[in-house]
Design an enzyme around this catalytic site. Structure first.
Site: not given
Ligand code: PMT
Length: 221
Positions: A29-32
């Site tokens: 995943a990522n931090h968005s």
């Protein structure tokens, strides 16, 4: 209230970070958080647009918005291909993973007895924005650049390579703007124009101001 500048227009917005499966339990995943995309959806509804929000997260959407839930970059690509033809304006605020696991495991991966290392083979995801730029006919296409260094240089390259009409550049190495924050500080690279740096403000204000600037240029186009 001043007249609604996007009435009758179909606006497609993407939001949130994609989730690329490793196995049925784990994903990359990522931090968005999706806040920037939801802010654009809300600002577009305020301006009278018919909004389709393609999102990986489940925040409270603005009223009258068609919400399409996706998780992976490939699912997001499919959703955009479905709505692109009918769209007047597309805003790619989602954080799309450049890579996915080549072959996600069908069962939860168990730790191996003979090693402590776990190797994952990644392959490139489709570059959705670049595809939309190549397929663009009547649409006004807006991309983002999320960078930690050389922000304007990377953004200018993306503006040209992806054939976007506007590239919104934001520095995601700061903690008070970018990923997950209530505020953002963006620099706007409109095609064939000098960069415009907006001061840090609430994401809804960024979206309102940028939409007004977009709407003026859509009329000229
Ligand atoms: O969601 P928030 O927490 O509010 O954070 C907002 C944000 C920082 C995520 C947002 O403002 C932002 O910068 N979104 C774009 C993040 C991103 O993926 O940037 P990028 O530089 O990696 O990608 C450039 C552009 O190409 C983006 O418009 C992206 O949607 C698109 N892209 C990227 C990769 C890919 N495979 N396909 C794409 O279409």
């Amino acid at each position: 209230a001043d007249e609604q500048t996007l009435s009758g227009k179909h606006v497609v917005v993407t939001a949130g970070g994609t989730q690329e499966p490793i196995d049925p339990v784990r994903y990359i995943a990522n931090h968005s958080s999706g806040k920037m995309g939801y802010a654009f959806a809300q600002a577009a509804v305020e301006q009278g647009a018919q909004v389709t929000l393609i999102t990986t997260v489940d925040l409270t959407p603005p009223p009258f918005t068609t919400v399409v839930h996706v998780k992976t970059a490939q699912e997001m690509q499919n959703a955009l291909q479905r709505y692109y033809e009918a769209a007047d304006l597309v805003i790619m605020a989602a954080a799309v993973a450049d890579y996915r696991i080549a072959e996600p495991a069908t069962q939860k991966m168990k730790k191996q007895q003979d090693t402590t290392a776990l190797h994952l083979k990644l392959v490139e995801n489709p570059d959705i924005l670049a595809e939309l730029g190549a397929q663009k006919t009547h649409q006004y296409l807006v991309g983002f650049a999320a960078e930690t260094q050389q922000l304007l240089q990377h953004a200018q390259v993306k503006l040209e390579k992806k054939q976007a009409d506007l590239l919104i550049a934001n520095d995601v190495s700061q903690t008070d703007i970018g990923f997950g924050s209530a505020d953002n500080a963006v620099t706007l690279l409109f095609k064939n124009e000098a960069p415009v740096a907006l001061p840090k403000m609430r994401k809804i204000e960024v979206a309102r101001q940028v939409l007004q600037m977009i709407q003026l240029r859509m009329e000229e186009a």
